[in-house]
Design a protein around this motif. Sequence first.
Motif, short mmCIF file in Angstrom:
data_model
loop_
_atom_site.label_atom_id
_atom_site.label_comp_id
_atom_site.label_asym_id
_atom_site.label_seq_id
_atom_site.Cartn_x
_atom_site.Cartn_y
_atom_site.Cartn_z
N GLY A 1 -7.46 118.03 16.73
CA GLY A 1 -6.92 118.98 15.76
C GLY A 1 -7.40 118.68 14.35
O GLY A 1 -7.78 119.59 13.60
N ARG A 2 -7.40 117.41 13.98
CA ARG A 2 -7.87 117.02 12.65
C ARG A 2 -9.36 117.34 12.48
O ARG A 2 -9.79 117.77 11.41
CB ARG A 2 -7.63 115.52 12.44
CG ARG A 2 -6.17 115.16 12.20
CD ARG A 2 -6.00 113.66 12.08
NE ARG A 2 -4.62 113.29 11.75
CZ ARG A 2 -4.18 112.05 11.75
NH1 ARG A 2 -5.00 111.04 12.07
NH2 ARG A 2 -2.92 111.79 11.43
N SER A 3 -10.14 117.12 13.53
CA SER A 3 -11.56 117.41 13.48
C SER A 3 -11.82 118.90 13.27
O SER A 3 -12.67 119.29 12.46
CB SER A 3 -12.24 116.93 14.77
OG SER A 3 -13.60 117.27 14.79
N ILE A 4 -11.06 119.73 13.99
CA ILE A 4 -11.23 121.18 13.87
C ILE A 4 -10.87 121.64 12.45
O ILE A 4 -11.59 122.42 11.83
CB ILE A 4 -10.36 121.90 14.92
CG1 ILE A 4 -10.89 121.63 16.33
CG2 ILE A 4 -10.34 123.42 14.66
CD1 ILE A 4 -9.95 122.08 17.44
N VAL A 5 -9.75 121.16 11.93
CA VAL A 5 -9.31 121.55 10.58
C VAL A 5 -10.31 121.08 9.52
O VAL A 5 -10.63 121.81 8.58
CB VAL A 5 -7.90 120.98 10.28
CG1 VAL A 5 -7.53 121.19 8.83
CG2 VAL A 5 -6.88 121.65 11.19
N ALA A 6 -10.83 119.86 9.69
CA ALA A 6 -11.78 119.32 8.71
C ALA A 6 -13.07 120.14 8.66
O ALA A 6 -13.63 120.36 7.59
CB ALA A 6 -12.10 117.87 9.05
N LYS A 7 -13.52 120.60 9.82
CA LYS A 7 -14.79 121.33 9.89
C LYS A 7 -14.64 122.83 9.60
O LYS A 7 -15.53 123.45 9.03
CB LYS A 7 -15.42 121.15 11.26
CG LYS A 7 -15.88 119.73 11.56
CD LYS A 7 -16.43 119.64 12.98
CE LYS A 7 -16.88 118.21 13.31
NZ LYS A 7 -17.37 118.11 14.71
N GLU A 8 -13.50 123.40 10.02
CA GLU A 8 -13.38 124.87 10.00
C GLU A 8 -12.21 125.39 9.18
O GLU A 8 -12.06 126.61 9.02
CB GLU A 8 -13.28 125.39 11.44
CG GLU A 8 -14.42 124.94 12.33
CD GLU A 8 -14.13 125.18 13.80
OE1 GLU A 8 -13.58 126.26 14.13
OE2 GLU A 8 -14.42 124.29 14.62
N GLY A 9 -11.34 124.51 8.74
CA GLY A 9 -10.16 124.94 8.01
C GLY A 9 -8.96 125.13 8.91
O GLY A 9 -9.09 125.29 10.13
#
Length: 313
Positions: free
Chosen positions: A58-66
């Motif tokens: 989840g953190r990876s997705i938010v960091a890359k895509e918002g």
Amino acid sequence: MSKQTELPTFTASDYVKFFSAGALAATSTHGGATPIDVVKTRIQVDDSLKGYNMIRAGRSIVAKEGASALLTGFGPTAVGYLVQGGGKFMGYEFFKKKYIEAVGGPDKAVSKRTAIYLGASATAEFFADIALCPLEATRIRLVSQRGYATGLIPGFARMAREEGFRGFYSGFVPLLFKQVPYAVGQFSVHEAVNEVIYRAMGSERKAKMTQLESTGVELTSGIVAGAAAAVLSHPADTLLSAMNKGAGDPGQGATSRMFQLAKEFGPKRLLLSGLGPRVVMTCALVSGQFVIYAQCKALTGAPPSIEIHKETS
């Protein structure tokens, strides 16, 4: 034996109430769980997230895509499960009654109750999935292919334009492999756990239960049923996500494609990849659905479900 010796007569209005309660229960819970489902789906289909736990992914997705990426697919999820949830809950009430009639009434149905639960839930889910499949295909395409479309209507329109009927229903057989075991676990285990609780409680105490106690029973049975539904449906859920992303040989039929991917993925990936988040999500979904369904039925004056529980061990 169950004390219910005569079947109630459900009217068209009753079935509308069942549908409405089921629709609200399913769309509210599935819609609210969209971020969890996005992370779960991406773990299943995104090679860069393989081996990640839910929080890390989840953190990876938010960091890359918002943060907005976690709401990808919310539209088709809400609309799809509005239709599917209503059809599933209403269908279960309908087919359960029909199968009880077919075996000779409530008294005779007690000894065949497990088969009735399995049959009613599977039949109801089959028909509900006909409506769900196009929206589910759109949702997974939105989640697994970044930039595919900006939302439900553009995504649905693009799939209709580029792929037509085949695109919407290419995953129908795998969807059945996912949703039918899910429904069977959801309803059959819910009924079984309720029976155990009510038997331990006794008929007198059951009749005097408060609303809070009834909610507690629904939550308990729903959590157990959710775990069963998650485990039973997880392999097909993994395959469906991959197929809607385009994995496998597009020239093959859906069933052949599904089994080809199953061989490629292997047992470990099919059974364990993303299972933890899915169990958490499904326990919350199923328990929430049964609580909301029961409350909506009470508010609308819908009749209670037919009970064919065995009251003594």
